[in-house]
Design an enzyme around this catalytic site. Structure first.
Site, short mmCIF file in Angstrom:
data_model
loop_
_atom_site.label_atom_id
_atom_site.label_comp_id
_atom_site.label_asym_id
_atom_site.label_seq_id
_atom_site.Cartn_x
_atom_site.Cartn_y
_atom_site.Cartn_z
N SER A 140 0.81 -1.22 0.00
CA SER A 140 0.00 0.00 0.00
C SER A 140 0.85 1.27 0.00
O SER A 140 1.62 1.51 -0.92
CB SER A 140 -0.94 -0.04 1.20
OG SER A 140 -1.83 1.04 1.20
N ASP A 152 -3.14 6.25 -3.04
CA ASP A 152 -1.95 5.67 -2.42
C ASP A 152 -1.37 4.60 -3.35
O ASP A 152 -1.85 4.40 -4.48
CB ASP A 152 -2.26 5.11 -1.04
CG ASP A 152 -3.21 3.92 -1.08
OD1 ASP A 152 -3.93 3.78 -2.08
OD2 ASP A 152 -3.23 3.13 -0.12
N GLU A 171 -12.27 5.85 6.75
CA GLU A 171 -11.30 6.29 7.73
C GLU A 171 -10.81 7.67 7.29
O GLU A 171 -10.87 8.02 6.11
CB GLU A 171 -10.13 5.31 7.83
CG GLU A 171 -10.53 3.98 8.45
CD GLU A 171 -9.33 3.09 8.72
OE1 GLU A 171 -9.03 2.88 9.91
OE2 GLU A 171 -8.70 2.61 7.77
N ALA A 210 -2.23 2.30 21.16
CA ALA A 210 -0.96 1.68 20.78
C ALA A 210 -0.84 1.54 19.27
O ALA A 210 -1.82 1.27 18.58
CB ALA A 210 -0.84 0.31 21.44
#
EC number: 5.4.2.3
Length: 552
Positions: free
Chosen positions: A68, A285, A391, A517
């Site tokens: 990606s 991308d 997103e 995280a």
């Protein structure tokens, strides 16, 4: 004749695994890392793909070799399920088990054990198709994948270089071929034909305003977009697209100072080619599944002249357009709520708070927040008849239920305007790649909406004002000490840490902050937003300091 285990042992010996301290973990992106670590991993993923196909009654599963938006020296491998969705989450642990086998013998034994545990007949047919992006390491990894498929007597088709969304399309198209719910022709050309036909239907009597410059991150999206544009009939749609950053001859240029990830994280235009003021630009991308729109507008001085429209913006644009079409089609007028089609928007904690407020208060639509990772958003979007998810990084799509599609087809229009709205909704369901986020498909969706609304990018950005925000990385001794709850918006551990964050957030206007995280590094990601840039930066610094102290 060699047994299944003997064939696997012999083939695996030629594709050894490189052991790492904490083992390998299959995640949302499959396995992704430096390419020189992936030969043995790709072989073992091939074994799992053969098991998965046999488990799902010999349907075709896909394998995509891509990294990606990562730099050119990286690569990755992941499995696509028969519907074109990502690998079923319960199977991720099986991938992890196979890849972390310590020897060829242990690998073969785990393969046999997984077959037995999941009641898989190893003698029934298995079918796999696969593709790869433009990274030079893809050649070697394909050889490792082929070796696994040969060792497990799996039938396979190599589609060579593809965008990730094209492979997802081909998997679903293969498994629905000849059925009433056929997803499209089983070929790369079929993908182009489906999108082109749907685009023409959506653009009936509409006009694209001005040129669009598409930055393809020097990845696979460049040649594939150029090929797609040949399928759009010039006599029906005047679509002026300039494809830039499409150099796939020099692999070191992949994602280098260009592409959707660069634009989103750096919040500035790619330096090459020099962007034109006032012209619509968008960036894909490296594997063409993310999309970010942007343009340069010197009149918006407070934004530094650079204006970005990310996944949150695309999500709100799509949700508003579809809701308006539903209203015009008369589909929101049923007196019985049980008969109404439910539209909803799915976001993550990274979504800008202003977009969430806009969707809830202005569009009057429900918003669901899930943990980060497309698999979570995709699953939640299925709970709606029309589920919009993106997103903030520009990866997303719109899912239409069987009920929604049937309603669009079966509703008898009472006026030309209602018929036009129903036709557009049906065309949208074909234009949008519902298997996965698809930058080319999503780009066409945005162009359709802007043409229908007769909007410029400035009109689009003025629908609401983003809250200033900042994302910061904090290195910690052990990221696993930090655990989250409430869709990763709050820390449950270490106890007391979240309370300190809450105290800081209350000091600022319209503020929000969280820490989670990293999925790949021993670090924490801190996100903060507030009413002003100064407050957002200050809040981010304070929360980062709290995380650093608790994680030391």
């Amino acid at each position: 004749m060699a047994t299944h285990e003997e064939q696997i042992i012999a083939a695996s010996a030629k594709h050894p695994i490189v052991p790492v301290e904490n083992g390998y973990q299959y995640g949302t992106a499959g396995f992704r890392m430096k390419a020189d670590l992936l030969d043995g991993i790709t072989f073992r993923v091939g074994l799992l793909a053969s098991l998965r196909s046999r488990k799902v009654d010999s349907q075709t599963v896909g394998v995509m070799i891509t990294a990606s938006h990562n730099p050119a020296q990286d690569n990755g491998v992941k499995i696509v399920d028969p519907t074109g969705d990502m690998l079923e989450q319960s199977w991720e642990k099986f991938a992890t088990q196979l890849v972390n086998a310590k020897s060829d013998q242990e690998l073969a034994q785990r393969y046999t054990a997984l077959a037995k545990e999941n009641k898989i007949d190893l003698d029934v047919p298995a079918r796999v198709i696969y593709g790869r992006d433009t990274r030079p390491s893809g050649h070697t990894l394909v050889a490792a994948l082929n070796a696994a498929l040969d060792a497990t007597n799996t039938t396979y088709v190599d589609y060579k270089i593809l965008t990730t969304p094209q492979l997802h399309y081909l998997v679903r198209a293969t498994n629905t071929e000849g059925r009433p719910d056929s997803y499209g022709e089983v070929s790369e050309a079929g993908y182009y034909k489906k999108l082109s036909d749907a685009f023409v239907r959506c653009m009936k009597h509409k006009k694209v305003d001005g040129p669009l410059v598409v930055d393809c991150a020097n990845g696979v999206g460049g040649p594939k977009l150029s090929e797609f544009l040949k399928y759009i009939p010039k006599d029906k749609v005047d679509f002026d697209v300039q494809v830039v950053n499409d150099n796939i001859i020099r692999p070191e240029l992949l994602n280098l100072d260009c592409g959707a990830d660069f634009v989103k994280t750096k919040q500035r235009a790619p330096p090459v080619p020099k962007p034109e003021v006032g012209v619509r630009h968008c960036s894909l991308d490296g594997d063409a599944d993310r999309l970010i729109y942007w343009w340069l507008d010197p009149e918006l001085a407070e934004r530094g002249g650079f204006v970005m429209l990310d996944g949150d913006r695309i999500s709100t644009l799509a949700a508003q357009f579809i809701k308006d079409l539903m209203d015009r089609a008369g589909l929101n007028k049923q007196e019985d709520d049980r008969q109404k089609l439910r539209i909803g928007v799915v976001q993550t904690a990274y979504a800008n708070g202003a977009s969430t407020k806009h969707i809830k208060q202005y569009l009057k639509l429900p918003v669901v927040c899930t943990p980060t990772g497309v698999k979570h958003l995709h699953h939640a979007a299925r709970d709606f008849d029309i589920g919009v998810y993106f997103e903030a990084n520009g990866h997303g799509t719109v899912l239409f239920s069987h009920q929604a599609l049937s309603t669009f087809k079966d509703t008898q229009p009472q006026s030309p305007a209602q018929k036009d709205a129903l036709d557009t909704l049906l065309a949208l369901s074909d234009l949008i790649n519902q298997t996965v986020g698809d930058a080319i498909s999503d780009m066409l969706l945005v162009e359709v909406i802007l043409a229908h609304k007769v909007w410029s990018l400035r009109d689009w950005v003025m629908t609401y004002s983003d809250l200033p925000n900042r994302l910061f990385r904090v290195e910690v001794a052990n990221k696993d000490l930090f655990r989250t709850t409430d869709a990763e918006r709050r820390l449950s551990h270490p106890e007391g840490c979240q309370q300190e964050i809450d105290i800081e957030v209350k000091k600022y206007t319209d503020a929000r902050a969280f820490a989670r995280a990293s999925g790949t590094e021993n670090a924490m990601r801190v996100y903060a937003e507030a009413a002003t840039r100064m407050e957002a930066d200050e809040l981010c610094d304070r929360v980062a300091h709290i995380i650093h102290r608790w994680g030391a």
